[in-house]
Design a protein around this motif. Structure first.
Motif, mmCIF file in Angstrom:
data_model
loop_
_atom_site.group_PDB
_atom_site.id
_atom_site.type_symbol
_atom_site.label_atom_id
_atom_site.label_comp_id
_atom_site.label_asym_id
_atom_site.label_seq_id
_atom_site.Cartn_x
_atom_site.Cartn_y
_atom_site.Cartn_z
ATOM 1 N N CYS A 81 0.838 -1.196 0.000
ATOM 2 C CA CYS A 81 0.000 0.000 0.000
ATOM 3 C C CYS A 81 0.869 1.240 0.000
ATOM 4 N N LEU A 82 0.221 2.367 -0.219
ATOM 5 C CA LEU A 82 0.880 3.656 -0.080
ATOM 6 C C LEU A 82 0.639 4.159 1.337
ATOM 7 N N PRO A 83 1.674 4.609 2.029
ATOM 8 C CA PRO A 83 1.490 5.063 3.415
ATOM 9 C C PRO A 83 0.710 6.372 3.467
ATOM 10 N N PRO A 84 -0.056 6.575 4.542
ATOM 11 C CA PRO A 84 -0.290 5.605 5.609
ATOM 12 C C PRO A 84 -1.258 4.508 5.170
ATOM 13 N N ALA A 85 -1.183 3.345 5.807
ATOM 14 C CA ALA A 85 -2.064 2.235 5.440
ATOM 15 C C ALA A 85 -3.515 2.658 5.593
ATOM 16 N N PRO A 86 -4.337 2.450 4.572
ATOM 17 C CA PRO A 86 -5.740 2.884 4.659
ATOM 18 C C PRO A 86 -6.500 2.104 5.719
ATOM 19 N N PRO A 87 -7.386 2.762 6.471
ATOM 20 C CA PRO A 87 -8.118 2.096 7.561
ATOM 21 C C PRO A 87 -8.944 0.908 7.099
ATOM 22 N N LEU A 88 -9.429 0.918 5.839
ATOM 23 C CA LEU A 88 -10.311 -0.175 5.432
ATOM 24 C C LEU A 88 -9.595 -1.523 5.442
ATOM 25 N N LEU A 89 -8.250 -1.555 5.336
ATOM 26 C CA LEU A 89 -7.534 -2.823 5.372
ATOM 27 C C LEU A 89 -7.674 -3.484 6.735
ATOM 28 N N ASP A 90 -7.702 -2.704 7.795
ATOM 29 C CA ASP A 90 -7.863 -3.251 9.142
ATOM 30 C C ASP A 90 -9.325 -3.479 9.504
ATOM 31 N N ARG A 91 -10.197 -2.686 8.907
ATOM 32 C CA ARG A 91 -11.611 -2.785 9.275
ATOM 33 C C ARG A 91 -12.328 -3.926 8.565
ATOM 34 N N ILE A 92 -11.861 -4.308 7.384
ATOM 35 C CA ILE A 92 -12.525 -5.353 6.617
ATOM 36 C C ILE A 92 -11.782 -6.665 6.844
ATOM 37 N N PRO A 93 -12.438 -7.697 7.360
ATOM 38 C CA PRO A 93 -11.747 -8.963 7.651
ATOM 39 C C PRO A 93 -11.341 -9.699 6.376
ATOM 40 N N ALA A 94 -10.380 -10.604 6.533
ATOM 41 C CA ALA A 94 -9.864 -11.357 5.381
ATOM 42 C C ALA A 94 -10.973 -12.136 4.693
ATOM 43 N N GLU A 95 -11.912 -12.680 5.460
ATOM 44 C CA GLU A 95 -12.979 -13.478 4.871
ATOM 45 C C GLU A 95 -13.834 -12.652 3.916
ATOM 46 N N ALA A 96 -14.006 -11.370 4.209
ATOM 47 C CA ALA A 96 -14.779 -10.507 3.308
ATOM 48 C C ALA A 96 -14.076 -10.343 1.972
ATOM 49 N N TRP A 97 -12.753 -10.166 2.006
ATOM 50 C CA TRP A 97 -12.017 -10.046 0.747
ATOM 51 C C TRP A 97 -12.078 -11.345 -0.049
ATOM 52 N N ARG A 98 -12.106 -12.477 0.664
ATOM 53 C CA ARG A 98 -12.151 -13.771 -0.033
ATOM 54 C C ARG A 98 -13.532 -14.082 -0.594
ATOM 55 N N ASP A 99 -14.571 -13.488 -0.007
ATOM 56 C CA ASP A 99 -15.944 -13.760 -0.435
ATOM 57 C C ASP A 99 -16.696 -12.450 -0.632
ATOM 58 N N PRO A 100 -16.344 -11.673 -1.660
ATOM 59 C CA PRO A 100 -17.009 -10.372 -1.840
ATOM 60 C C PRO A 100 -18.504 -10.499 -2.101
ATOM 61 N N ALA A 101 -18.926 -11.617 -2.702
ATOM 62 C CA ALA A 101 -20.351 -11.780 -3.020
ATOM 63 C C ALA A 101 -21.210 -11.850 -1.776
ATOM 64 N N TRP B 287 -15.446 -5.162 -8.107
ATOM 65 C CA TRP B 287 -16.482 -4.956 -7.089
ATOM 66 C C TRP B 287 -16.440 -3.525 -6.589
ATOM 67 N N ARG B 288 -17.622 -2.936 -6.482
ATOM 68 C CA ARG B 288 -17.764 -1.609 -5.885
ATOM 69 C C ARG B 288 -18.035 -1.804 -4.400
ATOM 70 N N ILE B 289 -17.232 -1.154 -3.560
ATOM 71 C CA ILE B 289 -17.294 -1.353 -2.118
ATOM 72 C C ILE B 289 -17.610 -0.018 -1.445
ATOM 73 N N ARG B 290 -18.718 0.041 -0.757
ATOM 74 C CA ARG B 290 -19.073 1.243 0.006
ATOM 75 C C ARG B 290 -18.729 1.007 1.472
ATOM 76 N N THR B 291 -17.890 1.885 2.040
ATOM 77 C CA THR B 291 -17.485 1.767 3.434
ATOM 78 C C THR B 291 -17.689 3.104 4.135
ATOM 79 N N GLU B 292 -17.441 3.108 5.435
ATOM 80 C CA GLU B 292 -17.529 4.361 6.185
ATOM 81 C C GLU B 292 -16.474 5.353 5.710
ATOM 82 N N ALA B 293 -15.366 4.835 5.195
ATOM 83 C CA ALA B 293 -14.278 5.702 4.735
ATOM 84 C C ALA B 293 -14.485 6.209 3.319
ATOM 85 N N GLY B 294 -15.521 5.730 2.629
ATOM 86 C CA GLY B 294 -15.768 6.163 1.257
ATOM 87 C C GLY B 294 -16.045 4.986 0.345
#
Length: 312
Positions: A48-68, A85-92
């Motif tokens: 990633c580009l620093p600083p590490a974006p918060p969504l990497l810590d907020r979204i668990p690995a299982e979500a990335w593995r199963d976006p559907a 995939w379009r992802i809507r989060t609290e960060a944007g």
């Protein structure tokens, strides 16, 4: 081939006072901002580009593995090699592009940094460094497994609201009077600036058709941006034949959907913006073609392309 589905935006007249008299080089990122960092989150190692974006810590690995299976995640593009995939989060809003690594050859290339995911990351960071409008890269990983073929994931910030250039143009063409004239003039300027800036910065979008450029609204003015940059050629001055080849791709669509006057307006703006950027990058060079020669070369290229299609 477009990187992501974009939200619709209605063409509007540029606000008065928008200054396009000088290149927008102040948006270029510094080398320090583009220094890559490694970040581990829930067992996944991300670049990633620093600083590490918060969504990497907020979204668990299982979500990335199963976006559907995630609420608010929507697949906007799918083919044999990729899903977006379009992802809507609290960060944007973000877009996650999944690349399938089918066999050991693809995985070996990933280890060596030679794969579509890494290629697109490289192109996006190059554009960011040069101040060329494109989605901002957030993070990538090659370590996503889980119940199927190994996958790489590239996350970018969304450019929203926006619309593909072809859709934006067709809607703009339906307007009338002053709104249409000013909208066309504004669009020709931003499109010419984007492409001239890229060419003079040593970037050639090799798939530059109208669906691989999006138009958004910023500070009351339309702004064009590249998407789907994984196959771009980088870091070399573009010779005249490359300029013609690249512009001819875009011209194929506009030849059918734009008037001659509008196409000539764009070409004049492109040549003017080339001059603006001629002293600003190490890859900039003067075009050794006059306006008439460039127009004739684009027509010849379009005719050759039409003959090739006919033979098929």
């Amino acid at each position: 081939m477009q990187s992501f589905q974009t939200s619709p935006v209605t063409p509007s007249v540029a606000a008065s006072g928008v200054d396009r008299s000088a290149p927008a080089v102040d948006s270029a990122a510094s080398d320090r901002e583009l220094c890559e960092a490694m970040h581990r989150a829930d067992g996944i190692v991300w670049t990633c580009l620093p600083p590490a974006p918060p969504l990497l810590d907020r979204i668990p690995a299982e979500a990335w593995r199963d976006p559907a299976g995630q609420p608010g995640w929507r697949c906007v593009k799918r083919n044999a090699a990729r899903q977006v995939w379009r992802i809507r989060t609290e960060a944007g809003v973000f877009y996650a592009k999944y690349f399938r690594e089918h066999d050991w050859r693809a995985r070996a290339k990933a280890v060596l940094g030679r794969c579509p995911c890494r290629d697109e990351w490289t192109c996006l960071t190059y554009a960011l460094r040069a101040g060329i409008r494109a989605p901002r890269p957030v993070a990538l990983t090659h370590a996503l497994g889980g119940g199927g073929p190994r996958r790489a994931v590239l996350i970018t910030e969304a450019i929203e609201p926006s619309a593909p250039l072809d859709e934006y143009w067709l809607e703009l063409r339906e307007t009338r009077g002053r709104r249409r004239r000013e909208g066309v003039r504004e669009l020709c300027e931003t499109l010419a600036e984007l492409i001239a800036h890229a060419h003079q910065a040593g970037l050639e979008h090799v798939d530059m058709h109208a669906a691989n450029i999006v138009v958004c609204e910023q500070r009351g003015a339309s702004q064009a941006a590249f998407v789907d940059l994984q196959s771009a050629r980088l870091g070399a001055a573009l010779p005249d034949e490359a300029v013609v080849r690249n512009l001819a791709q875009l011209n194929q669509w506009f030849r059918r959907h734009a008037s001659l006057a509008d196409r000539l307006r764009f070409l004049r703006a492109y040549l003017r913006w080339r001059l603006e950027y001629e002293q600003l990058t190490p890859f900039a060079r003067p075009l050794r073609m006059s306006f008439r020669e460039l127009y004739a070369a684009l027509n010849d290229a379009a005719d050759r392309h039409a003959r090739q299609l006919w033979r098929r």
